[in-house]
Each structure stands twice: as C-alpha cells, then as structure tokens.
Design a protein around this motif. Structure first.
Motif: not given
Length: 261
Positions: A171-176, A220-236
């Motif tokens: 989670v930290r890796i993806l956020d950074r 809030d933590d769960s929403a933030a994790r999912v949001d970061s994940l979806l950001f990278f899925i869309r990018l990939v």
C-alpha cells in the motif's frame, strides 16, 4: 522484448554476453589511456549486459562524447541495479523457508533502495522525465520483489515495526509510486516499452492481492487502498504492450474486488 518475443530477446542477450566474455570486457585490464572512446564504450556495453555478469569494480567513466544528462541517467540505472546482487538473485530463486531470506536482509535491502531514491532525487534536475519515470517505477518494482520474498518466507506481520515487513507495505509502495507517476507524462512511461509494462503489472497485481486478502482497516483506509489500486489498473490497461493474459489476470481480480466491496 519490445515486440514481446522474449525467447528471441534472451537468445540475442545470451549471444551478446558470450561475445562480451570472448572479448574479455570484464577483465578490467583497461589500456593505460583509459579515456579512449572505444574503451569507454565497452565499459557501458558491459554494464548493459550485466544481468548475469560479475559487476565491474568501478562505475563507468565519463565519456565526453556522451551528454552529461545521459551519463548521469545511465549511472543512476547502473547504481540501482547493483543492488540486485548475488544475494538478491539467490534469495529470489531459493526455495521458500530455507532460511536465506531473513528480516535483517529485507530491512537492509529496503534501506538501500531508499538511499538510492534519495541520491536520485538530489540529481533529479539533471534527469529527463523519461529517465525519472524509468528509475522510479523500476525502484518500486524491486521493492515489491523484496516484499514478496519476505511474504514467501513468512516474515510478514500486520503489526511489524518495520514498514517493509508489514503486510500492508505494498500500500505504501503504491501510494509513493502514484505520487511520482502523476507528475510524469504518459509518454514518459510508455516510451520504455514492454519492460515497464511488466513492472507496473507486477506492482499492481501484488497490490490487488493485498486489497483482496489482507483485512481492511477503517472505511477511509479501505477507500484509499481501492482508489490507488483502480488508478494503476486503469493505467496498466492503457499501456500498449499489455498482453491478453495479464489483462485477464487483472480483470479477474477487479471482478473479485467488485464482489467483495
């Protein structure tokens, strides 16, 4: 590799390595006049092939025929990959729970990548956007591999005092990484071809497993994790070299995420 023909790519790579060894480029017996253009070019060539060759005892020397920005970027790549040493490779290839991967090794290796990041930040003004994108994504991919080694050897804990031994370290890796990627242009990423696609896929795939299988925290933590994940899925999914198998893997995890959430 850019054409997704990995068998031919590795065939050519092995052939190039054989030629480099035939020419004894790794003997470090350079001529007295070590500024000869051909000598400097051979140094760079050796480092480019250095995936399975023994590292030279010193960094490539500066070649006035190469622009300073290119030289700095190349040295940063070399220094980053010197962290993928024999221990790193052997630990990655070793069987699980054989005692090779220890908490101390994981922490030390993560700290080394953080120092490399700080050094790269100090030279960021001399790097192009393309160089910065490559270095940043590659470094976070290697951090992900270190975490996966810790996971495979049952070294992780949800209350670990060291971030790199936490179940939530991806989670930290993806956020950074997201902070860095949002400052880069899409073109600065896709120019690196199939290699960068594989790295981003592995980072995103690892994060998807964490979101799906590690117990969630607050809403809030769960929403933030999912949001970061979806950001990278869309990018990939927008990357031109993403093959059908990887699309299916991420697609299946996305469907699983929808059902869970």
């Amino acid at each position: 590799m850019a054409l997704l023909d990995s068998r031919s790519a590795f065939l050519y790579l092995r052939h190039a390595i054989s030629l480099a060894e035939t020419l004894r480029l790794g003997d470090n017996t350079l001529p007295q006049d070590s500024v000869l253009p051909e000598t400097l070019r051979q140094q760079r060539l050796y480092w480019l092939l250095n995936a399975v060759l023994k590292a030279l005892p010193s960094m490539p020397e500066h070649d006035t025929a190469v622009s300073l920005g290119v030289q700095v970027g190349f040295l940063r790549v070399v220094k980053l990959f010197t962290l993928v040493d024999d221990d790193f490779t052997e630990n990655w290839l070793s069987s699980r729970q054989d005692g090779r991967v220890t908490p101390a090794w994981v922490i030390t290796k993560c700290e080394a990548f953080y120092r490399d990041e700080a050094d790269a930040d100090a030279e960021s003004q001399m790097l192009t956007p393309e160089q910065q994108a490559d270095l940043t994504i590659t470094r976070h991919w290697l951090l992900t591999l270190v975490w996966r080694m810790a996971m495979m050897n049952a070294l992780l804990d949800d209350i670990a005092p060291e971030a790199c031994l936490s179940l939530l370290f991806p989670v930290r890796i993806l956020d950074r990484l997201r902070q860095a990627v949002t400052k880069s242009s899409y073109e600065a990423i896709v120019i690196h071809g199939a290699g960068i696609v594989q790295k981003l896929f592995e980072i995103t795939d690892t994060m998807a497993d964490v979101v799906l299988y590690v117990p969630l925290g607050s809403l809030d933590d769960s929403a933030a994790r999912v949001d970061s994940l979806l950001f990278f899925i869309r990018l990939v999914f927008t990357l031109p070299h993403l093959d059908g198998t990887r699309k299916d893997i991420l697609g299946a995890k996305l469907e699983r995420l929808h059902s869970v959430m």
